[in-house]
Design a protein around this motif. Structure first.
Motif, mmCIF file in Angstrom:
data_model
loop_
_atom_site.group_PDB
_atom_site.id
_atom_site.type_symbol
_atom_site.label_atom_id
_atom_site.label_comp_id
_atom_site.label_asym_id
_atom_site.label_seq_id
_atom_site.Cartn_x
_atom_site.Cartn_y
_atom_site.Cartn_z
ATOM 1 N N LEU A 162 0.789 -1.137 0.007
ATOM 2 C CA LEU A 162 -0.187 0.113 -0.097
ATOM 3 C C LEU A 162 0.859 1.257 -0.084
ATOM 4 O O LEU A 162 0.502 2.277 -0.731
ATOM 5 C CB LEU A 162 -0.852 -0.093 1.154
ATOM 6 N N PHE A 163 2.070 1.404 0.847
ATOM 7 C CA PHE A 163 2.979 2.585 0.677
ATOM 8 C C PHE A 163 3.634 2.745 -0.628
ATOM 9 O O PHE A 163 3.522 3.780 -0.929
ATOM 10 C CB PHE A 163 4.004 2.293 1.814
ATOM 11 N N ASN A 164 4.189 1.463 -1.040
ATOM 12 C CA ASN A 164 4.718 1.559 -2.525
ATOM 13 C C ASN A 164 3.577 2.098 -3.561
ATOM 14 O O ASN A 164 3.695 3.115 -4.352
ATOM 15 C CB ASN A 164 4.917 0.510 -3.071
ATOM 16 N N ALA A 165 2.266 1.930 -3.359
ATOM 17 C CA ALA A 165 1.192 2.250 -4.280
ATOM 18 C C ALA A 165 1.013 3.798 -4.369
ATOM 19 O O ALA A 165 0.780 4.412 -5.100
ATOM 20 C CB ALA A 165 -0.118 1.531 -4.090
ATOM 21 N N PHE B 42 3.605 10.268 -9.520
ATOM 22 C CA PHE B 42 2.807 10.565 -10.698
ATOM 23 C C PHE B 42 2.064 11.846 -10.787
ATOM 24 O O PHE B 42 2.226 12.774 -11.765
ATOM 25 C CB PHE B 42 1.839 9.615 -11.146
ATOM 26 N N THR B 43 1.651 12.100 -9.537
ATOM 27 C CA THR B 43 0.730 13.377 -9.283
ATOM 28 C C THR B 43 1.783 14.865 -9.383
ATOM 29 O O THR B 43 1.741 15.680 -10.122
ATOM 30 C CB THR B 43 -0.014 13.446 -8.116
ATOM 31 N N GLU B 44 2.850 14.475 -8.745
ATOM 32 C CA GLU B 44 3.936 15.681 -9.041
ATOM 33 C C GLU B 44 4.454 15.871 -10.267
ATOM 34 O O GLU B 44 4.476 17.145 -10.773
ATOM 35 C CB GLU B 44 5.094 15.064 -7.803
ATOM 36 N N LEU B 45 4.573 14.763 -10.856
ATOM 37 C CA LEU B 45 5.280 15.161 -12.308
ATOM 38 C C LEU B 45 4.120 15.389 -13.220
ATOM 39 O O LEU B 45 4.382 16.579 -14.014
ATOM 40 C CB LEU B 45 5.564 13.511 -12.728
ATOM 41 N N SER B 46 3.070 15.076 -13.126
ATOM 42 C CA SER B 46 1.713 15.760 -13.816
ATOM 43 C C SER B 46 1.731 17.035 -13.623
ATOM 44 O O SER B 46 1.462 18.041 -14.380
ATOM 45 C CB SER B 46 0.506 14.883 -13.675
ATOM 46 N N ALA B 47 1.528 17.513 -12.621
ATOM 47 C CA ALA B 47 1.633 18.873 -11.983
ATOM 48 C C ALA B 47 2.788 20.030 -12.503
ATOM 49 O O ALA B 47 2.576 21.020 -13.026
ATOM 50 C CB ALA B 47 1.544 19.212 -10.231
ATOM 51 N N ARG B 48 3.956 19.321 -12.450
ATOM 52 C CA ARG B 48 5.018 20.119 -12.809
ATOM 53 C C ARG B 48 4.833 20.196 -14.587
ATOM 54 O O ARG B 48 5.358 21.348 -15.095
ATOM 55 C CB ARG B 48 6.367 19.558 -12.669
ATOM 56 N N THR B 49 4.449 19.163 -15.169
ATOM 57 C CA THR B 49 4.492 19.169 -16.591
ATOM 58 C C THR B 49 3.301 20.187 -16.979
ATOM 59 O O THR B 49 3.297 20.999 -18.103
ATOM 60 C CB THR B 49 3.770 17.725 -17.162
#
Length: 258
Positions: free
Chosen positions: A11-14, A21-28
């Protein structure tokens, strides 16, 4: 010995993957409005994604429309309503089948291509070289691909929709004997503004998902050439699942809007 299954660790890894993924999407997304815009790279990606996917999208749309015409005629024939098969085709394609099938085919071609390309750059340390030169790899690589997907995938979906309706007309005219005037008139009248809006919102969202899943899989690659193959597979599977799940929620939201 293999490690025992640990649900807390899983669960922690997920959650960590979701966070990254959210951080990368926000930066992009933020980089879409920041200089430099890397116009040449963006145009190159538009050509690869749009023109390169045109053939497979046309084939998908053509055979989807033809199959819908055949199956629709079978279902409508007992009621003597075969002549209305064009309404079934146009609404089904514009609302649902066109965006979803086009996105799945593009995810298989474009999403895996993005993942494998960026994964190869990661394992060969080209990403690190960009950072050493003072270039933001997310800005140059991810943002350009996101912009290309957001631009080209809705256009490809429109083409797929049009070709699907055309494929349905071929079967309706040549196999079912339906007059062309009635086919095109009822196909046009069956499509409403709400259907068009739904058919354009979906590919826009799907395009963002395909681009970001491919970019995340590529940037997070580990393990050399073996990791490149794993990232490519991960990109295809994850993008397909997200497309189908997001399709349900978008449809549900539109149905809830009065």
């Amino acid at each position: 010995m293999p490690h025992a299954f640990n649900p807390i660790e899983t669960l922690f890894n997920a959650l960590l993957v979701v966070q990254e993924f959210t951080e990368l999407s926000a930066r992009t997304l933020v980089n879409l409005f920041r200089r430099p815009f890397y116009l040449r790279e963006t145009l190159l990606q538009m050509d690869r994604i749009g023109v390169g996917s045109l053939f497979i999208v046309v084939l998908t749309g053509l055979f989807t429309g033809m199959v819908l015409a055949l199956q629709g005629a079978v279902q409508l024939e007992p009621y003597g309503a075969t002549i209305y098969v064009s309404q079934l085709i146009s609404t089904s394609v514009v609302r649902e089948l066109g965006p979803v099938l086009a996105a799945l085919m593009i995810a298989g071609r474009v999403g895996t291509g993005i993942a494998s390309e960026l994964a190869s750059m990661t394992v060969t340390e080209q990403i690190d070289a960009l950072k050493a030169e003072g270039t933001d790899p997310v800005h140059k690589l991810a943002t350009t691909r996101l912009l290309a997907c957001l631009t080209m995938i809705p256009l490809l979906t429109i083409i797929a929709d049009a070709i699907a309706i055309l494929g349905g007309w071929l079967v309706a005219r040549l196999y079912l004997g339906i007059d062309s005037y009635f086919y095109w008139t009822w196909a046009y009248e069956a499509i409403h503004q709400r259907d068009v809006a739904l058919g354009l919102v979906k590919p826009l969202v799907f395009g963002g998902l395909i681009a970001m899943v491919g970019c995340y899989a590529g940037f997070s690659t580990k393990g050399g050439t073996v990791g490149v193959g794993a990232s490519t597979t991960q990109s295809m599977v994850s993008a397909s699942i997200l497309i189908l799940a997001t399709d349900f929620f978008i449809t549900k939201i539109f149905m809830a809007i009065p």
